[in-house]
Enzyme design. Structure first.
Site, mmCIF file in Angstrom:
data_model
loop_
_atom_site.group_PDB
_atom_site.id
_atom_site.type_symbol
_atom_site.label_atom_id
_atom_site.label_comp_id
_atom_site.label_asym_id
_atom_site.label_seq_id
_atom_site.Cartn_x
_atom_site.Cartn_y
_atom_site.Cartn_z
ATOM 1 N N HIS A 18 0.826 -1.206 0.000
ATOM 2 C CA HIS A 18 0.000 0.000 0.000
ATOM 3 C C HIS A 18 0.865 1.262 0.000
ATOM 4 O O HIS A 18 0.542 2.245 -0.668
ATOM 5 C CB HIS A 18 -0.912 0.028 1.242
ATOM 6 C CG HIS A 18 -2.064 -0.924 1.145
ATOM 7 N ND1 HIS A 18 -3.364 -0.499 1.003
ATOM 8 C CD2 HIS A 18 -2.106 -2.266 1.135
ATOM 9 C CE1 HIS A 18 -4.160 -1.549 0.938
ATOM 10 N NE2 HIS A 18 -3.424 -2.639 1.019
ATOM 11 N N ASP A 115 -6.077 6.216 0.789
ATOM 12 C CA ASP A 115 -6.064 4.795 0.481
ATOM 13 C C ASP A 115 -7.512 4.299 0.465
ATOM 14 O O ASP A 115 -8.349 4.770 1.243
ATOM 15 C CB ASP A 115 -5.279 4.049 1.566
ATOM 16 C CG ASP A 115 -5.047 2.589 1.211
ATOM 17 O OD1 ASP A 115 -4.022 2.310 0.588
ATOM 18 O OD2 ASP A 115 -5.892 1.739 1.555
ATOM 19 N N GLN A 341 13.528 -4.088 -6.142
ATOM 20 C CA GLN A 341 12.941 -4.975 -7.158
ATOM 21 C C GLN A 341 12.914 -4.333 -8.541
ATOM 22 O O GLN A 341 13.105 -4.995 -9.551
ATOM 23 C CB GLN A 341 11.529 -5.388 -6.733
ATOM 24 C CG GLN A 341 10.841 -6.270 -7.759
ATOM 25 C CD GLN A 341 9.637 -6.988 -7.193
ATOM 26 O OE1 GLN A 341 9.741 -7.788 -6.280
ATOM 27 N NE2 GLN A 341 8.478 -6.686 -7.736
ATOM 28 N N HIS A 356 3.911 -13.748 -7.342
ATOM 29 C CA HIS A 356 2.555 -13.967 -6.814
ATOM 30 C C HIS A 356 1.548 -13.044 -7.507
ATOM 31 O O HIS A 356 0.377 -13.075 -7.195
ATOM 32 C CB HIS A 356 2.547 -13.735 -5.300
ATOM 33 C CG HIS A 356 2.709 -12.298 -4.892
ATOM 34 N ND1 HIS A 356 3.697 -11.480 -5.389
ATOM 35 C CD2 HIS A 356 2.002 -11.518 -4.038
ATOM 36 C CE1 HIS A 356 3.589 -10.276 -4.847
ATOM 37 N NE2 HIS A 356 2.564 -10.274 -4.024
ATOM 38 N N ASN A 360 1.704 -4.328 -7.632
ATOM 39 C CA ASN A 360 2.937 -3.548 -7.824
ATOM 40 C C ASN A 360 3.945 -4.341 -8.645
ATOM 41 O O ASN A 360 4.593 -3.804 -9.533
ATOM 42 C CB ASN A 360 3.555 -3.170 -6.477
ATOM 43 C CG ASN A 360 2.669 -2.215 -5.715
ATOM 44 O OD1 ASN A 360 2.331 -1.150 -6.211
ATOM 45 N ND2 ASN A 360 2.261 -2.605 -4.522
ATOM 46 N N GLU A 364 5.574 -3.415 -12.295
ATOM 47 C CA GLU A 364 7.031 -3.315 -12.419
ATOM 48 C C GLU A 364 7.540 -4.236 -13.539
ATOM 49 O O GLU A 364 8.443 -3.870 -14.290
ATOM 50 C CB GLU A 364 7.696 -3.640 -11.084
ATOM 51 C CG GLU A 364 7.476 -2.520 -10.065
ATOM 52 C CD GLU A 364 7.659 -2.960 -8.614
ATOM 53 O OE1 GLU A 364 8.281 -4.001 -8.379
ATOM 54 O OE2 GLU A 364 7.152 -2.242 -7.724
ATOM 55 N N GLY A 379 -5.983 -12.699 -2.077
ATOM 56 C CA GLY A 379 -6.319 -11.283 -2.223
ATOM 57 C C GLY A 379 -6.720 -10.955 -3.650
ATOM 58 O O GLY A 379 -7.498 -11.690 -4.268
ATOM 59 N N ASP A 380 -6.127 -9.892 -4.188
ATOM 60 C CA ASP A 380 -6.463 -9.468 -5.549
ATOM 61 C C ASP A 380 -5.552 -10.098 -6.606
ATOM 62 O O ASP A 380 -5.563 -9.684 -7.759
ATOM 63 C CB ASP A 380 -6.378 -7.937 -5.639
ATOM 64 C CG ASP A 380 -4.970 -7.434 -5.315
ATOM 65 O OD1 ASP A 380 -4.137 -8.218 -4.815
ATOM 66 O OD2 ASP A 380 -4.705 -6.247 -5.574
#
Ligand code: BUP
Length: 461
Positions: A18, A115, A341, A356, A360, A364, A379-380
């Site tokens: 986040h 957020d 990263q 996964h 983000n 990237e 999750g998403d």
């Protein structure tokens, strides 16, 4: 002071997934003619969060830090809950204290950027103070379409019926098994908040998404033209964000991962990372190790063995066994350090990203034009994986799961798929094409660049 100069107050949540998009967007916005304040809660949940907050305020001295103190919070109400979810809840319960903080800033605030997890609290505060309110959404446009459509979907479905596949108008059908799994239980706290925040979205002035038109053309068009939800606010697709110079510095001091990559041939390395909040069963970790070994490829593996970096006790050797590191010496590097990263994905030695598919990470990989092998966790991630597949940036192994307690993806299967993708020129070309589109989007005159200017213009309106 210039009466028309906007002053934007950012209200981030917790967790690096986040915070990083907030920091990166704030960094990008700071080169425009705006004042910026950031609501900051200490102590942070993880050490990585504390480091990155410190770096932001050090590198952008004109950005103001607004300290925000949480009310005492009794976590025993939520036994076994993840520390990040607990922090979100603590934040929500303290949100009524935010209005005076925002009202007290000088120069006077003109807009709030929040957020999504805090939206249903922050939007009314912004409205009371007559400020614009925007959401900085940390996931994809596809996920944004789910978040805003899900409440409508529930209103229209038989209340007794199970949550099934969700067919998002103008976007796509999301299978039940691809949804963030808590959504299947509408009585869950997380789900109630997801629904509340989703409903609030249409009442905001705009949403900022870390994506770009060429990556998600269908979802962005459907959001913008009101097909997903009527009366949807302005959509600013301003990604992919670039990491900040401070992130490079915060990454493992000698950047040993990058030093190691420098010694590897072009496109020979599989980069393996499953985000920063990951706990994977040790059994599955050992299968991944076996798969990487069997693939015969070089690899760089960022191995998280616990959820919060502070608690990491179990060593790499304890988890993977003594022999592994010896057998792969020279061709495999395993580290628990926080790495840069973006720099890794941008390195010419990297040829594949086993991920996964946290959003983000997907953006990237898209920016770097590196093929992504998506192994969504929860999750998403599965919603993000649909974008991985549809955009051409990579491949989604739909039947690879982390969920089955007894079921593990075998090292043999992992090794085979990794080897196959590393050798696939078509996969590489498609990903490279996405990388070119990403570069065009953020360049002068590109879709994301233009969207950013539109956002700044809106702040001044
Ligand atoms: Br680990 C790690 N260095 O060592 P996602 C992560 N990152 O730069 P999330 C590093 O953290 P969920 C490291 O580049 C990305 O920007 C990485 O975000 C960076 O997954 C971010 O990929 C991780 O969205 O998991 O947030 O860890 O999606 O479950 O919240």
């Amino acid at each position: 002071p210039d009466a028309r100069r906007p002053h934007v107050v950012f209200v981030p949540s917790a967790g690096m997934g986040h915070l990083l998009p907030f920091f990166r967007f704030i960094g990008a916005l700071s080169s425009h003619d705006v004042d910026i304040s950031v609501v900051t809660v200490f102590p942070t949940v993880s050490a990585a969060e504390a480091d990155h907050f410190a770096a932001l305020f050090r590198d952008f001295p004109s950005i103001r830090r607004l300290d925000f103190h949480l009310l005492p919070f009794d976590a025993s109400e939520f036994p076994g809950a993840d520390q990040f979810l607990l922090r979100w809840e603590a934040l929500r319960r303290s949100m009524h204290l935010l209005a005076p903080v925002i009202a007290g800033v000088t120069p006077r605030a003109t807009a709030v950027v929040t957020d999504i997890t805090l939206l249903s609290h922050v939007n009314p505060i912004a409205k009371d103070l007559h400020l614009q309110c925007h959401v900085l959404f940390i996931s994809s446009a596809a996920m944004m379409s789910l978040a805003s459509y899900f409440p409508v979907y529930l209103d229209n479905k038989d209340a007794q019926a199970d949550v099934g596949d969700v067919d998002i108008p103008g976007v796509r059908l999301l299978k039940r098994s691809w949804l963030p799994q808590p959504l299947l239980d509408v009585s869950k706290l997380f789900t109630k908040q997801f629904i509340e925040n989703g409903r609030e979205m249409v009442k905001t002035d705009g949403v900022l998404i870390n994506t770009f038109d060429a990556l998600e053309p269908v979802a962005l068009a459907a959001l913008r033209d009101g097909t997903v939800v009527r009366g949807f606010p302005s959509v600013f697709a301003v990604g992919p964000y670039s990491s900040l110079a401070s992130e490079t510095k915060a990454a493992d001091a000698e950047s040993s991962a990058l030093v190691w990559l420098n010694q590897q041939p072009a496109r020979s390395v599989v980069y393996v990372a499953f985000g920063n909040r990951c706990t994977v069963s040790h059994e599955q970790l050992r299968e991944i190790a076996a798969g990487l070994e069997a693939s015969g490829c070089r690899f760089l593996w960022i191995l998280k063995t616990t959820v919060v970096d502070r608690d990491e006790a179990a060593g790499v050797r304890d988890v993977l066994g003594d022999g592994f590191l010896e057998r792969v010496r020279g061709r495999g590097m395993v580290t628990k350090a926080w790495v840069d990263q973006e720099a890794i994905l941008g390195h010419p030695a990297v040829g594949l990203f086993l991920s996964h598919s946290g959003w983000n990470s997907v953006t990237e990989a898209a920016a770097a034009g590196v093929p992504l092998l998506a192994w969504p966790r929860g999750g998403d991630h599965r919603v993000a994986a649909t974008v991985v597949a549809s955009s051409g940036v990579g491949v989604w192994m739909e039947h690879w799961s982390w969920d089955g307690e007894e079921w593990v993806v075998s090292g043999e299967e992992i090794g085979k798929k990794v080897k196959e993708m590393m050798a696939d020129a078509a996969v590489r070309e498609r990903a490279a094409k996405v990388g070119e589109e990403a570069a065009k989007a953020v360049a002068e005159g590109g879709t994301s660049h233009t969207s950013m200017l539109e956002f700044v213009a809106k702040l001044k309106a």
